[in-house]
Design an enzyme around this catalytic site. Structure first.
Site, short mmCIF file in Angstrom:
data_model
loop_
_atom_site.label_atom_id
_atom_site.label_comp_id
_atom_site.label_asym_id
_atom_site.label_seq_id
_atom_site.Cartn_x
_atom_site.Cartn_y
_atom_site.Cartn_z
N HIS A 108 32.22 -36.55 -20.88
CA HIS A 108 32.83 -37.23 -22.02
C HIS A 108 33.57 -38.49 -21.55
O HIS A 108 33.43 -39.57 -22.13
CB HIS A 108 33.79 -36.26 -22.73
N GLU A 109 34.33 -38.35 -20.46
CA GLU A 109 35.13 -39.49 -19.99
C GLU A 109 34.25 -40.56 -19.35
O GLU A 109 34.51 -41.76 -19.52
CB GLU A 109 36.22 -39.02 -19.01
N GLN B 206 40.27 -46.36 -23.04
CA GLN B 206 41.02 -45.88 -24.21
C GLN B 206 42.41 -46.49 -24.28
O GLN B 206 43.04 -46.46 -25.34
CB GLN B 206 41.11 -44.35 -24.19
N HIS C 72 32.90 -42.76 -21.92
CA HIS C 72 33.85 -43.81 -22.33
C HIS C 72 33.70 -45.04 -21.45
O HIS C 72 33.81 -46.17 -21.93
CB HIS C 72 35.30 -43.31 -22.20
N GLY D 109 41.50 -34.97 -21.03
CA GLY D 109 40.89 -36.05 -20.27
C GLY D 109 41.14 -37.37 -20.96
O GLY D 109 41.41 -37.42 -22.17
N CYS E 276 38.17 -36.30 -29.61
CA CYS E 276 38.51 -37.43 -28.75
C CYS E 276 39.78 -38.07 -29.29
O CYS E 276 39.90 -38.26 -30.50
CB CYS E 276 37.36 -38.43 -28.75
N LEU E 277 40.70 -38.40 -28.41
CA LEU E 277 41.95 -39.03 -28.85
C LEU E 277 41.69 -40.37 -29.52
O LEU E 277 42.51 -40.85 -30.30
CB LEU E 277 42.90 -39.20 -27.67
NI NI Z 1 37.32 -39.31 -25.68
#
Ligand code: NI
Length: 147
Positions: free
Chosen positions: A128-129, A49, A132, A44, A86-87
């Protein structure tokens, strides 16, 4: 245009993203770039991001590939502790409390309304997204008490 995935503590990751008001090629290009950026490395991604303060997320799991615009959690059920990475927070794995099932409302890339019920991995990724989009990172959330 090519954008890099921002890494905590970049302040842009802590801002609330804006509602998307315009559907069109810029939006579909953004979603496509988000998909490419996470391909093979994540399940995701959220537009902030990539430094884009817009309410767009993509989810790409073995069972679901979808882009959601202006997504909101309209309902939820149950609770689960999920251990997440998380990236934007490389090297970090944090236990987080999540709803087990969520009902998400939003729009697709053409502006069509979407209502979707998610459970398991997809429910966790959606939460999670969406976090963000509200400037929340696993690095800044209250970790779940797993003791
Ligand atoms: Ni993330």
């Amino acid at each position: 245009m090519s954008r890099e995935i921002l890494v905590h503590p970049d302040p842009r990751l802590l801002e609330r993203a804006l509602e998307v008001e315009r559907f069109g090629s810029e939006l579909t290009d953004l979603a496509e770039e988000m998909r490419r950026k996470m391909f093979g490395v994540g399940v995701g991604l959220a537009a902030p991001q990539l430094g884009v303060a817009q309410r767009v997320i993509v989810i790409d799991t073995p069972d679901l590939a979808i882009a959601l615009v202006n997504p909101v959690i309209a309902g939820h059920r149950g609770a689960v502790t999920s251990t997440e990475g998380c990236l934007s927070c490389p090297g970090l794995e944090v236990p987080v409390m999540r709803h087990r099932e969520v009902h998400v409302r939003g729009y697709d890339l053409s502006g069509g309304q979407v209502v979707i019920s998610l459970r398991g991995l997809e429910a966790v990724v959606a939460q999670h997204e969406i976090d963000h989009l509200n400037g929340k990172l696993i690095a800044t959330l209250e970790p779940a008490n797993t003791a």
